[in-house]
Motif scaffolding. Structure first.
Motif, PDB file in Angstrom:
ATOM      1  N   UNK A 150       0.791  -1.055   0.030  1.00 46.56           N
ATOM      2  CA  UNK A 150      -0.059  -0.046   0.171  1.00 46.56           C
ATOM      3  C   UNK A 150       0.894   1.337  -0.145  1.00 46.56           C
ATOM      4  N   UNK A 151       1.922   1.321   0.604  1.00 41.94           N
ATOM      5  CA  UNK A 151       2.938   2.441   0.806  1.00 41.94           C
ATOM      6  C   UNK A 151       3.389   2.566  -0.493  1.00 41.94           C
ATOM      7  N   UNK A 152       3.922   1.495  -1.275  1.00 35.33           N
ATOM      8  CA  UNK A 152       4.421   1.762  -2.629  1.00 35.33           C
ATOM      9  C   UNK A 152       3.395   2.420  -3.676  1.00 35.33           C
ATOM     10  N   UNK A 153       2.151   1.680  -3.671  1.00 39.29           N
ATOM     11  CA  UNK A 153       1.248   2.024  -4.367  1.00 39.29           C
ATOM     12  C   UNK A 153       0.747   3.415  -4.255  1.00 39.29           C
ATOM     13  N   UNK A 154       0.684   3.926  -3.061  1.00 38.02           N
ATOM     14  CA  UNK A 154       0.481   5.347  -2.680  1.00 38.02           C
ATOM     15  C   UNK A 154       1.427   6.353  -3.133  1.00 38.02           C
ATOM     16  N   UNK A 155       2.556   5.792  -3.179  1.00 39.84           N
ATOM     17  CA  UNK A 155       3.719   6.635  -3.794  1.00 39.84           C
ATOM     18  C   UNK A 155       3.528   7.027  -5.437  1.00 39.84           C
ATOM     19  N   UNK A 156       2.813   6.105  -6.065  1.00 36.62           N
ATOM     20  CA  UNK A 156       2.458   6.202  -7.346  1.00 36.62           C
ATOM     21  C   UNK A 156       1.081   7.194  -7.669  1.00 36.62           C
ATOM     22  N   UNK A 157       0.524   7.313  -6.732  1.00 40.04           N
ATOM     23  CA  UNK A 157      -0.625   8.298  -7.082  1.00 40.04           C
ATOM     24  C   UNK A 157      -0.274   9.608  -7.067  1.00 40.04           C
ATOM     25  N   UNK A 158      -0.927  10.056  -8.162  1.00 41.67           N
ATOM     26  CA  UNK A 158      -0.401  11.732  -8.485  1.00 41.67           C
ATOM     27  C   UNK A 158      -1.180  12.630  -7.603  1.00 41.67           C
ATOM     28  N   UNK A 180       2.954  12.216   1.700  1.00 39.64           N
ATOM     29  CA  UNK A 180       3.898  12.027   2.969  1.00 39.64           C
ATOM     30  C   UNK A 180       3.002  12.012   4.053  1.00 39.64           C
ATOM     31  N   UNK A 181       1.951  12.443   4.438  1.00 46.86           N
ATOM     32  CA  UNK A 181       0.976  12.101   5.352  1.00 46.86           C
ATOM     33  C   UNK A 181       0.622  10.629   5.161  1.00 46.86           C
ATOM     34  N   UNK A 182       0.024  10.166   4.124  1.00 52.23           N
ATOM     35  CA  UNK A 182      -0.355   8.809   3.820  1.00 52.23           C
ATOM     36  C   UNK A 182       0.692   7.882   4.204  1.00 52.23           C
ATOM     37  N   UNK A 183       1.950   8.133   3.797  1.00 55.95           N
ATOM     38  CA  UNK A 183       3.088   7.303   4.062  1.00 55.95           C
ATOM     39  C   UNK A 183       3.289   7.239   5.666  1.00 55.95           C
ATOM     40  N   UNK A 184       3.073   8.367   6.170  1.00 57.05           N
ATOM     41  CA  UNK A 184       3.631   8.397   7.872  1.00 57.05           C
ATOM     42  C   UNK A 184       2.426   7.624   8.533  1.00 57.05           C
ATOM     43  N   UNK A 185       1.160   7.638   8.078  1.00 57.90           N
ATOM     44  CA  UNK A 185       0.008   7.282   8.756  1.00 57.90           C
ATOM     45  C   UNK A 185       0.245   5.557   8.593  1.00 57.90           C
ATOM     46  N   UNK A 186       0.605   5.193   7.283  1.00 61.34           N
ATOM     47  CA  UNK A 186       1.065   3.652   7.136  1.00 61.34           C
ATOM     48  C   UNK A 186       2.051   3.131   8.065  1.00 61.34           C
ATOM     49  N   UNK A 187       3.050   3.813   7.944  1.00 55.94           N
ATOM     50  CA  UNK A 187       4.320   3.714   8.838  1.00 55.94           C
ATOM     51  C   UNK A 187       3.989   3.506  10.337  1.00 55.94           C
ATOM     52  N   UNK A 188       3.122   4.387  10.710  1.00 55.20           N
ATOM     53  CA  UNK A 188       2.708   4.539  12.262  1.00 55.20           C
ATOM     54  C   UNK A 188       1.996   3.254  12.652  1.00 55.20           C
ATOM     55  N   UNK A 189       0.935   2.655  11.639  1.00 57.09           N
ATOM     56  CA  UNK A 189       0.195   1.536  11.828  1.00 57.09           C
ATOM     57  C   UNK A 189       1.318   0.359  11.789  1.00 57.09           C
ATOM     58  N   UNK A 190       2.195   0.202  10.872  1.00 59.20           N
ATOM     59  CA  UNK A 190       3.158  -0.610  11.058  1.00 59.20           C
ATOM     60  C   UNK A 190       3.907  -0.916  12.308  1.00 59.20           C
TER      61      UNK A 190
END
Length: 69
Positions: free
Chosen positions: A28-36, A43-53
């Motif tokens: 999901x993190x990788x897929x979110x990085x490809x969303x324009x 960055x916020x999406x990646x940090x939320x996912x990282x916090x859950x992990x």
């Protein structure tokens, strides 16, 4: 404190479930990085996912879920 077979199996099942969740969240993190979208929202999406992990790792692999005060 004796650990019975059922107790060990419960932990192993949790380990595999967390492994699957971590793998899915990584995808999901990788897929979110490809969303324009804006870099800030990305960055916020990646940090939320990282916090859950990180929470999953702390709770299960570091045995904080089963820790008593």
């Amino acid at each position: 404190m004796a650990h019975g077979r059922a107790d060990v199996q419960k932990h192993v099942r949790a380990y595999f479930a967390v492994f699957g969740a971590l793998a899915l969240l990584t995808v999901l993190t990788v897929a979110a990085s490809y969303v324009h979208i804006t870099p800030t929202i990305n960055t916020v999406i990646a940090l939320v996912i990282a916090t859950v992990k990180a929470s999953l790792v702390a709770a299960i692999f570091m045995h904080l879920k089963w820790e008593s005060a």
